[in-house]
Scaffold this motif. Structure first.
Motif, short mmCIF file in Angstrom:
data_model
loop_
_atom_site.label_atom_id
_atom_site.label_comp_id
_atom_site.label_asym_id
_atom_site.label_seq_id
_atom_site.Cartn_x
_atom_site.Cartn_y
_atom_site.Cartn_z
N ARG A 1 0.82 -1.22 0.00
CA ARG A 1 0.00 0.00 0.00
C ARG A 1 0.86 1.27 0.00
N TYR A 2 2.01 1.20 0.68
CA TYR A 2 2.78 2.41 0.93
C TYR A 2 3.95 2.63 -0.04
N LEU A 3 4.74 1.59 -0.28
CA LEU A 3 6.01 1.77 -0.99
C LEU A 3 5.86 2.20 -2.46
N PRO A 4 4.96 1.59 -3.24
CA PRO A 4 4.84 2.06 -4.63
C PRO A 4 4.48 3.54 -4.74
N GLU A 5 3.60 4.01 -3.85
CA GLU A 5 3.24 5.43 -3.86
C GLU A 5 4.43 6.30 -3.48
N ARG A 6 5.25 5.81 -2.54
CA ARG A 6 6.42 6.58 -2.10
C ARG A 6 7.48 6.64 -3.21
N VAL A 7 7.65 5.56 -3.93
CA VAL A 7 8.58 5.56 -5.07
C VAL A 7 8.12 6.55 -6.12
N ALA A 8 6.83 6.52 -6.42
CA ALA A 8 6.27 7.45 -7.42
C ALA A 8 6.48 8.89 -6.99
N PHE A 9 6.30 9.15 -5.70
CA PHE A 9 6.48 10.51 -5.18
C PHE A 9 7.90 11.01 -5.41
N GLN B 1 9.54 13.87 -7.88
CA GLN B 1 10.30 14.98 -7.30
C GLN B 1 11.61 15.23 -8.05
N PHE B 2 12.29 14.15 -8.44
CA PHE B 2 13.62 14.28 -9.04
C PHE B 2 13.70 13.80 -10.48
N ASN B 3 12.54 13.57 -11.09
CA ASN B 3 12.47 13.25 -12.52
C ASN B 3 13.20 11.94 -12.87
N PHE B 4 12.97 10.90 -12.06
CA PHE B 4 13.49 9.57 -12.37
C PHE B 4 12.44 8.76 -13.12
N SER B 5 12.90 7.82 -13.94
CA SER B 5 11.99 6.90 -14.64
C SER B 5 12.30 5.47 -14.22
N TYR B 6 11.26 4.69 -13.97
CA TYR B 6 11.44 3.29 -13.60
C TYR B 6 10.29 2.48 -14.19
#
Length: 250
Positions: free
Chosen positions: A152-160, A164-169
């Protein structure tokens, strides 16, 4: 038929024997070894590596000669082993969103449920809370809770942080890895350990930023640390602080 012969021969290269007064010893024949060598490691016990030319009798004689040395190191290894982790009623275990609550009940089976910020585990009254069966059940319930929270938490935090820093994954995968808090694949999949939910938020974020930095810099060279320091604020300091937390606490 030839394949079977080679497989059988390969299996014969390793032999386990009980050697008094040491206990179980593993003898491993090696094509590259130049002399008989003894190694003692946590979880592996006593291993004797022997060159092809050496006989088992010679290797056993060497072990007997080194008995005092082996016993001393086994004793030191046992002393330095961390004590088994126990979930206790007096010192409640906490995840990010839930606190473990252990309670005896009159029923014969173990039960658990998540309710009002608690992971409630009920165990049969005829068992003690430190009984191996209870501890195994609690560990499984805690890991299921950690996995639920992590998804529930980690995917949203990665997206955030990526935003913020313009990373792509590519995607976020939650794992129960034994040796890593996280990793980044060659195709930029972010793998995160469900045990991140036990960490303070700033260290959880640090691991996420660490893996996002790997989408740009694949190794741990100077460019990687410069990038991670820029986005985390104190990469080396946070990395040092993270080492204070055991990945496998239980």
């Amino acid at each position: 038929m030839e394949r079977k012969k080679r497989s059988t021969a390969a299996k014969a290269e390793i032999l386990e024997k009980e050697i008094a007064p040491i206990g179980k010893v593993r003898f491993v024949s090696s094509a590259t070894a130049r002399f008989v060598r003894i190694s003692i490691r946590p979880g592996q016990g006593v291993k004797v590596t022997m060159p092809k030319r050496a006989t088992l009798a010679q290797a056993e004689a060497f072990v007997q000669e080194k008995t005092a040395w082996i016993q001393k190191h086994l004793s030191n290894l046992e002393k330095n082993q961390p004590k088994p982790f126990l979930f206790t009623p007096e010192d409640p275990f906490k995840t990010r969103y839930h606190q473990l609550h252990l309670q005896a009940h009159p029923l014969l089976q173990l039960k658990s449920k998540l309710k009002d910020g608690q992971l409630q585990v009920h165990y049969p009254a005829h068992l003690s809370w430190d009984h191996p069966e209870v501890q195994t059940y609690v560990k499984s319930a805690v890991e299921q809770t950690l996995r639920l929270e992590a998804k529930r938490y980690l995917p949203e935090r990665v997206a955030f942080w990526a935003n913020q820093f313009n990373f792509s994954y590519q995607k976020v995968v939650i794992k129960n890895a034994q040796t890593r808090w996280g990793s980044c694949s060659s195709t930029n999949n972010i793998n995160l350990n469900l045990h991140l939910m036990r960490l303070p938020q700033h260290l959880c974020d640090y691991v996420i930023l660490h893996e996002l930095a790997h989408t740009v810099e694949k190794n741990h060279g100077p460019h990687f640390w410069a990038l991670l320091d820029k986005i985390s604020g104190d990469a080396k300091g946070l990395d040092k602080e993270l080492k204070n937390y055991r990945l496998q606490q239980f």
